[in-house]
Write a protein that holds these residues in place. Structure first.
Motif, short mmCIF file in Angstrom:
data_model
loop_
_atom_site.label_atom_id
_atom_site.label_comp_id
_atom_site.label_asym_id
_atom_site.label_seq_id
_atom_site.Cartn_x
_atom_site.Cartn_y
_atom_site.Cartn_z
N SER A 723 -1.59 37.93 -92.93
CA SER A 723 -0.81 37.88 -91.69
C SER A 723 0.66 37.60 -91.97
N LYS A 724 0.93 36.76 -92.95
CA LYS A 724 2.33 36.47 -93.28
C LYS A 724 3.01 37.69 -93.87
N TRP A 725 2.33 38.40 -94.78
CA TRP A 725 2.94 39.59 -95.37
C TRP A 725 3.20 40.66 -94.32
N VAL A 726 2.24 40.88 -93.44
CA VAL A 726 2.42 41.89 -92.41
C VAL A 726 3.54 41.47 -91.45
N GLY A 727 3.56 40.20 -91.06
CA GLY A 727 4.62 39.73 -90.17
C GLY A 727 5.99 39.79 -90.81
N ASP A 728 6.09 39.44 -92.10
CA ASP A 728 7.38 39.50 -92.80
C ASP A 728 7.89 40.92 -92.94
N ALA A 729 6.98 41.90 -92.89
CA ALA A 729 7.43 43.28 -92.96
C ALA A 729 8.24 43.67 -91.73
N PHE A 730 8.03 42.97 -90.61
CA PHE A 730 8.78 43.25 -89.39
C PHE A 730 9.91 42.24 -89.16
N GLY A 731 9.97 41.20 -89.93
CA GLY A 731 11.00 40.18 -89.77
C GLY A 731 10.52 38.87 -90.36
N ARG A 732 11.39 38.21 -91.11
CA ARG A 732 10.99 36.99 -91.81
C ARG A 732 11.00 35.75 -90.94
#
Length: 972
Positions: A723-732
């Motif tokens: 979930s963190k990797w996917v979320g960071d792909a759209f914004g950190r």
């Protein structure tokens, strides 16, 4: 030089002498005024000269017997004879005798000196030193080596400040010698609202306080007691914080459960019981309808006397909406009238406060009281929010209030933030029943400065808070949380795939929620709709109540919904989620229930859960940020739990009907129990919460402490990291960092990386088109000049340079300290007027005789401001600001001040770089020669733009370093 009143004596002392001043005025000689200041003594004699004598020189030279005869007053000399005249500078032969009582009064034996430390000054200027203690009873008079009546220098630190000075006998008047004592100015070193603290200065103050306490603890038993009290005050304050946090959390849980059930009915046998407690002692409940008992009456039964039918449903519907709107209206009204800071989650502001920002009243007693009351009302209203985030705010309010009981923390903002870090750990501990997770949450998510001793105290505060909550037992299940569950079936390797898919869903949900919620909050601030917070809360509460009542899963309290979704199906479960076609033998144990085909109740529950998922996603976006206490943990976990339970049921049925597939063949045999849908709900809850907050380690620990199963750490870790990797792909940015940026708080996130190639000269102020840098000179400005500079600008501080010509850096003076020091000098010191010269230097320059008294402000000057050169890479500057917690940094070139960089300038620069991303430069670019703005391409100096400006133009207006645009986020 510093002229003493009308006395033709000028005193010039080493600055170290003033800094080490203990305020002690010993009694020395009849013709010499001396001030013993630490290891040095300021020795004044008539005329323009002053001698600075060291401790060794004072110890060896018997000054009382080397009085220049020319300056001796007429009167009885040694042995009753009058003093002989001599040329100035001639020394009197050394004589040793014991003066009689008639000559020098009663008292200890001594040299021919009077009981006044400044007899010469007293005769010529009416200046008298008055002692507040009996000299004859002073245990440090005289010293043993020679019989003199002076205080031995090795005993000065034991004497304390027992002396006060008066002018002509008037105790309330002041003299020039007050400058020598250099007393601290009240208010200097404090901070204004919406300003950042100076971490370096606060840590220096704490070290100085610690050294002072250690130096005195061996003097007496009382000093030793005070030293022990100071050492244990940190543990005392975190203990009190833990006790208060646990007690308030238990009170909030009990009250919220009772008021939530109040929307549906009331217990006639005991009005203070909720629905579950009311039916505990009833013998008329059935297994299928265990929540129905004669003691509990719905509102339809009380009002129209019907328990079933359309009329009963409509009446209960109306009463549900009525109570929801009443609770929501009361909550927003209390917040608006009494404590505007009680709204929201509180975690973004707490992160900002822990980074060093000052928000007066945000952690005050009124905020604590109103947030505790309105949190119960907001949760009971049925809004899509939770109480876990606001509980962190409540615990930090307790820590802030208790810190004022201990001077160690009340007078030091940096030390106070150590208590707040421990308080945030206690808040998460009572919110989730996870003490270890609370400590990790404080370390990973909210704390800016987290030394090792704060880790221990945070652990202890979380322990105390959890113990108190466990003693209260608010849920009646001997657990710290409502949705504590245990699973007895292990997870299998093939289940990692659906766990990772849940992590992807959590990351997508987090990215969508952050963007949608920030867009709505920004629109709320920029439109008229944000001016009516009460109306907004009423509308959101009405929509939530109208839509939530028909669906049994949205009508439930969110915590109860999560509990039902986490719970594994057993033979004692009557929920529709467990409506399987059951062919097993009833004698089988609970842990041996095999996978079964789903019944009609399960399929009906799946459709209702899908509708509840859509409802929760939409309403959570519009609810988070309204002007009531609103947490985000529980709504996010509910969304993930709903999605996880749906996926778990789907995988369970897939394994049942296709157990011969190669991925199920090894583990899911016929009649085996291999899939636990409740585990999928737990993993989905962790994934969605991680996608919103971007927490990792602390989130995993919190969730497995909730469930009590260490066996499921790997699925949790896989889902949370995905979930963190996917979320960071759209914004950190997480949701809290996004709200910090939206509100304009000066917060430098340590998680962000600075990869650009700009230099300090590109960010510093002033720019080429800006007015010149406003500075102070060390001894060429008057009080009026400084006051005009303060009134015409809004800067937080001013560099101090040597002179207009030199421009070499001397130090840095804060705006608040200058204002307080000038006001204090006008009130307490005579002769300070607008034309008085202000001196930041070590020695006062020579002034004409008719000049007004100068004002020495060296004590408020920061002699070691942090500086960088103009070609320092901004990557290093940003790292310095993050790790040292700086307020500002001066930019110099060959020692000449060019400009200043504040935290606000760095935040603006980072925001500009996000909008205009520049390509990365190769490593050799940093070693390339970079010329500052004041130099041309050929390396030759341009005409100087950063010249000194003693009287800046009136149009020069710039926001202060710490000026924050709250964008009406905390005002109603």
């Amino acid at each position: 030089m510093l002229a003493c009143m009308n006395l033709p004596v000028q005193i010039k002392c080493d600055y170290r002498c003033l800094e080490a001043s203990a305020g002690v005025v010993p009694e020395r000689c009849r013709n010499y005024g001396q001030l013993f200041l630490g290891r040095f003594a300021c020795f004044a004699e008539p005329g323009p000269t002053v001698h600075l004598l060291t401790e060794w020189q004072l110890w060896r030279a018997h000054l009382c017997e080397r009085i220049p005869p020319a300056v001796r007053p007429a009167g009885p000399g040694p042995r009753g004879r009058r003093a002989r005249s001599a040329e100035p500078g001639a020394a009197e032969p050394r004589r040793r005798r014991r003066p009689g009582p008639a000559e020098h009064g009663s008292g200890p034996r001594g040299r021919p000196c009077v009981r006044n430390a400044a007899a010469l000054l007293s005769r010529q200027a009416g200046l008298v030193f008055v002692t507040s203690m009996d000299v004859s009873s002073d245990p440090y008079l005289p010293y043993d080596g020679g019989g003199g009546d002076g205080i031995p220098l090795r005993e000065l630190h034991k004497r304390g400040t027992h002396y006060t000075m008066t002018n002509g006998g008037n105790i309330n008047s002041s003299t020039h010698l007050l400058d020598l004592l250099d007393e601290p100015i009240p208010g200097v070193g404090t901070y204004d609202d919406f300003h950042t603290i100076d971490w370096v200065r606060e840590k220096c103050k704490d070290r100085e306080r610690h050294r002072r306490i250690n130096s005195k603890k061996k003097e007496s038993a009382w000093e030793m007691t005070k030293s022990l009290y100071d050492a244990w005050s940190g543990w005392l304050v975190v203990t009190l914080t833990g006790l208060a946090s646990g007690a308030l959390a238990g009170l909030i849980d009990i009250a919220a459960d009772w008021m939530t059930d109040l929307k549906e009915g009331i217990c006639l046998s005991a009005l203070w019981f909720n629905h579950e407690q009311c039916c505990w002692g009833s013998n008329e409940t059935t297994f299928e309808e265990r929540d129905k008992c004669p003691q509990w009456k719905t509102w339809a039964e009380l009002i129209i006397g019907q328990a079933e039918g359309p009329g009963s449903y409509i009446m209960n519907y109306i009463m549900y909406i009525f109570w929801a709107l009443s609770f929501a209206f009361l909550a927003v009204s209390l917040v608006k009238v009494f404590a505007p800071y009680a709204c929201g989650s509180g975690i973004p502001e707490i992160k900002t406060i822990l980074s060093g920002f000052i928000i007066r009243g945000y952690l005050g007693k009124w905020t604590l009281m109103i947030k505790t009351i309105t949190l119960v009302l907001a949760v009971a209203s049925g809004l899509s929010l939770g109480k876990e985030g606001p509980l962190v705010h409540v615990a930090c309010c307790c820590g802030n209030i208790f810190s004022y009981l201990f001077p160690k923390y009340s007078t030091n903002e940096a030390k106070k933030r150590e208590v707040l870090s421990a308080a945030s750990a206690a808040g998460v501990s009572v919110a989730f029943g996870a003490p270890i997770g609370g400590v990790l949450f404080s370390l990973e998510e909210v704390s800016y400065y987290f030394p090792l001793k704060t880790l221990w105290r945070s652990f202890f505060a979380a322990l105390v808070a959890a113990f108190v909550l466990r003693s209260i037992n608010p849920f009646g299940n001997s657990r710290l949380v409502l949705f504590y569950v245990e699973y007895h079936t292990p997870w299998y390797l093939f289940e990692l795939l659906p766990f990772i898919l849940l992590g992807v869903f959590g990351g997508l949900w987090g990215a969508f929620f952050i963007r949608a919620n920030i867009a709505w909050c920004r629109r709320r601030k920029s439109t008229k709709f944000g001016k009516y917070p009460v109306l907004e809360v009423i509308i959101v509460a009405a929509i939530t109540a109208v839509i939530a009542f028909p669906n049994p899963y949205t009508r439930l309290n969110t915590s109860e919904l999560i509990k039902e979704l986490f719970t594994d199906c057993g033979p004692l479960e009557s929920s529709s989620l467990c409506d399987y076609r059951n062919d097993m033998n009833a004698s089988k144990i609970v842990d041996d229930i095999p996978d079964r085909p789903a019944g009609t109740g399960v399929y009906s529950a799946i459709w209702q859960l899908c509708l509840a998922l859509i409802f929760k996603i939409i309403m959570t976006v519009f609810t988070f940020g309204i002007k009531v206490p609103s947490g985000l943990f529980i709504p996010s976990m509910a969304i993930g739990a709903i999605a996880g339970r749906i996926v778990g049921i789907a995988v369970e049925q897939l394994a049942y009907y296709h157990h011969d597939w190669f991925i199920f063949k090894e583990w899911c045999e016929v009649g085996a129990d291999c899939i636990t849908p409740g585990l999928y709900a737990m993993v989905g809850a962790a994934a969605c919460l991680g996608g919103v907050t971007r927490m990792t380690v602390s989130l995993v620990v919190i969730v497995f402490e909730l469930t009590g199963g260490l066996e499921y750490i790997v699925p949790l870790m896989a889902a949370v990291m995905t979930s963190k990797w996917v979320g960071d792909a759209f914004g950190r940015e997480g949701i809290y960092e996004a709200h910090i940026r939206l509100n304009g708080y000066p917060f430098l996130d340590a998680k962000e990386e600075f990869t650009h190639t700009t230099l300090a000269a590109d960010v510093m102020r002033p720019r080429r088109s800006d007015p010149p840098l406003a500075v102070l000179t060390q001894d060429n400005m008057t009080v009026e000049d400084i006051e005009n500079l303060i009134n015409e600008t809004s800067y937080n501080g001013f560099p101090v340079i040597m002179s207009k010509e030199s421009q070499r850096l001397v130090g840095f003076a804060l705006r608040r300290d200058l204002t307080i020091a000038i006001e204090s000098a006008r009130k307490k010191q005579e002769g300070i007027v607008g034309s008085s010269r202000v001196c930041f230097a070590q020695h006062t320059p020579s002034l004409p005789a008719e000049s007004p008294r100068p004002l020495k402000l060296r004590s408020i000057l920061d002699m070691s401001p942090f500086t960088v050169t103009d070609h320092t890479p901004m990557e290093i500057v940003v790292d310095i600001f993050r790790k040292l917690g700086l307020r500002q940094c001066l930019v110099t070139h060959n020692g000449i001040v060019l400009g200043i960089i504040t935290k606000k300038n760095i935040l603006e620069h980072l925001e500009q770089l996000k909008q205009h991303v520049e390509p990365l430069a190769p490593p050799w670019h940093y070693n390339k020669k970079r010329y500052p703005p004041s130099y041309g391409p050929d390396g030759k100096p341009r005409p100087r733009l950063h010249n000194v400006q003693l009287k800046p133009i009136a149009e020069e207006r710039e926001e202060t370093e710490e000026e924050v645009h709250l964008l009406n986020s905390t005002t109603l």
